[in-house]
Design an enzyme around this catalytic site. Structure first.
Site, PDB file in Angstrom:
ATOM      1  N   LYS A 106       0.840  -1.204   0.000  1.00 34.23           N
ATOM      2  CA  LYS A 106       0.000   0.000   0.000  1.00 34.23           C
ATOM      3  C   LYS A 106       0.876   1.256   0.000  1.00 34.23           C
ATOM      4  O   LYS A 106       2.075   1.182   0.300  1.00 34.23           O
ATOM      5  CB  LYS A 106      -0.919  -0.023   1.227  1.00 34.23           C
ATOM      6  CG  LYS A 106      -0.196  -0.035   2.565  1.00 34.23           C
ATOM      7  CD  LYS A 106      -1.159  -0.410   3.710  1.00 34.23           C
ATOM      8  CE  LYS A 106      -0.426  -0.434   5.036  1.00 34.23           C
ATOM      9  NZ  LYS A 106      -1.263  -0.994   6.126  1.00 34.23           N
ATOM     10  N   TYR A 146      15.877  30.185   9.163  1.00 31.88           N
ATOM     11  CA  TYR A 146      14.661  30.914   9.552  1.00 31.88           C
ATOM     12  C   TYR A 146      14.596  31.107  11.053  1.00 31.88           C
ATOM     13  O   TYR A 146      14.871  30.188  11.827  1.00 31.88           O
ATOM     14  CB  TYR A 146      13.424  30.145   9.105  1.00 31.88           C
ATOM     15  CG  TYR A 146      13.130  30.297   7.636  1.00 31.88           C
ATOM     16  CD1 TYR A 146      12.807  31.548   7.091  1.00 31.88           C
ATOM     17  CD2 TYR A 146      13.167  29.190   6.792  1.00 31.88           C
ATOM     18  CE1 TYR A 146      12.532  31.680   5.736  1.00 31.88           C
ATOM     19  CE2 TYR A 146      12.889  29.315   5.437  1.00 31.88           C
ATOM     20  CZ  TYR A 146      12.574  30.573   4.922  1.00 31.88           C
ATOM     21  OH  TYR A 146      12.300  30.692   3.591  1.00 31.88           O
TER      22      TYR A 146
END
Ligand code: PLP
Length: 377
Positions: free
Chosen positions: A41, A262
């Site tokens: 999956k 940042y």
């Protein structure tokens, strides 16, 4: 062999298909004489369903599990005609015809799904194959034991559906000592006894490393195929399948007081040598690995992150390496011999499954060994 993905990407994802197949053989050997299926999956846990399915099929695997109908339809043309594809999330409303036409096997998880598949089989005059899932205690998917018993005695249902498998799923198979494992096994066996002729399936990767009573007729490991520790570290016999490398896009040295990234969360208190790598959170590298919680590795040397992880890049401290060891364009490991998928998961406060399935599509993908497969016309 180069797979799908990008040339000139600044991240490189190598998938070792021979290691994948070796892991399948280890798992199959452990559960024999039970059958060993493979859970593929989510694009084979992010590694690429086509090469993964083709390699496992060439190695003799004949049962595959996906989550969704769309995943089943994608996998179908890659697999031999005699391979079975089960849909774990069941039968979407209105998808009966599509499912039957493609020969996919729905896992019936509710009475509504069971009734719809039976009604379709009756209308076609041909019973459709299905697996029936029983909730043995996880409260996620599957019928209650009472509903399962009712279906077992429902003559119309039994005539309209060919049951290929009775299955359930363990909540704590990754912990061998969890008392719920035994509770679930007993609840499953009692409920499955209503279907004495139908083969049973219970074990995921963790269950493969529990005693053989958990293996039943078919095991369904996923993560263990991809090198993830299945259970209390016993997965050590499994081979790593994934290597992820990031390219250095810039090197710099900064002096005391200089901030990085940042928010300028990091400020140097000394001379620091830094490398900026071309992989960031948009590549599935968790933002939680900033601030020194995560690291890249080079030849056994840890290169901790500095400051926040950006969308397309991150900065690591390369001060542990002799000056001049690395140059722009060189590659360092994010997942590799020094740091496997489980270690990355732990550092990021998550699990290997989430690391793999988040990896994203910007990497250059390289498949080693195995079979690349091809969609049949
Ligand atoms: C995902 C899944 C598996 C595979 O689990 P792993 O822990 O990756 O081995 C098996 N069975 C069901 C029902 C699943 O949802």
């Amino acid at each position: 062999m180069k797979g799908a993905g990008q040339a000139f990407a600044s991240g490189r994802l190598a998938v070792d298909l021979d290691a994948l197949l070796a892991n399948h053989r280890t798992l199959a050997h452990r559960v024999a004489p039970a059958q060993c299926a493979a859970v593929i999956k989510a694009d084979a846990y992010g590694l690429g369903v086509l090469p993964v399915a083709a390699t496992l099929a060439a190695g003799g695997c004949r049962a595959f599990f996906v989550a969704h109908l769309a995943e089943g339809l994608e996998a179908k043309p890659m697999l031999p005609d005699d391979a079975e594809i089960f849909l774990l999330n069941g039968l979407p409303a209105g998808a009966e015809e599509e499912c039957a036409r493609a020969g996919l096997i729905p896992v019936l998880n509710s009475m509504g799904q069971a009734r719809r598949w039976a009604a379709f089989g009756a209308a076609m005059g041909r019973p459709g194959k299905a697996a029936l899932q029983i909730d043995s205690g996880m409260s996620r998917l599957g019928l209650s034991p009472d509903d399962a018993a009712a279906l077992a005695g429902d003559v119309a249902f039994r005539a309209a559906v060919t049951l290929r498998l009775i299955m359930s799923h363990l909540a704590c198979a990754d912990r061998s000592e969890a008392p719920s494992n035994g509770d679930q096994l007993r609840a499953f066996e009692v409920a499955a006894a209503c279907f004495p002729d139908v083969p049973r399936s219970l074990a995921n990767s963790g269950g493969v490393f529990l005693p053989s009573s958990y293996h039943q007729a078919m095991a369904r490991p996923g993560i263990a195929h991809y090198g993830g520790a299945a259970n209390d570290g016993i997965g050590a016999a499994l081979k790593p399948v994934v290597r992820l490398q990031a390219q250095i896009v810039q090197l710099r040295a900064i002096g005391p007081g200089t901030g990085v990234g940042y928010g300028l969360d990091f400020r140097a208190d000394r001379l620091c040598r830094l490398a900026t790598l071309g992989v960031g959170y948009a590549d599935g590298w968790p933002r939680s690995l900033g601030g020194g919680r995560g690291s890249a590795w080079f030849n056994g040397i840890r290169l901790p992150t500095v400051g926040r992880i950006s969308m397309d890049s991150m900065t690591v401290d390369i001060g542990a390496l002799e000056d001049g060891t690395l140059a722009e364009g060189d590659w360092v490991d994010l997942i590799g011999p020094d740091q496997g998928i489980d270690a990355v998961g732990v550092a990021a406060g998550t699990i290997s499954y989430e690391i793999l399935t988040s990896l994203g599509h910007r990497y250059e993908r390289v498949y080693l060994g195995g079979h690349m497969g091809s969609s049949r016309p």
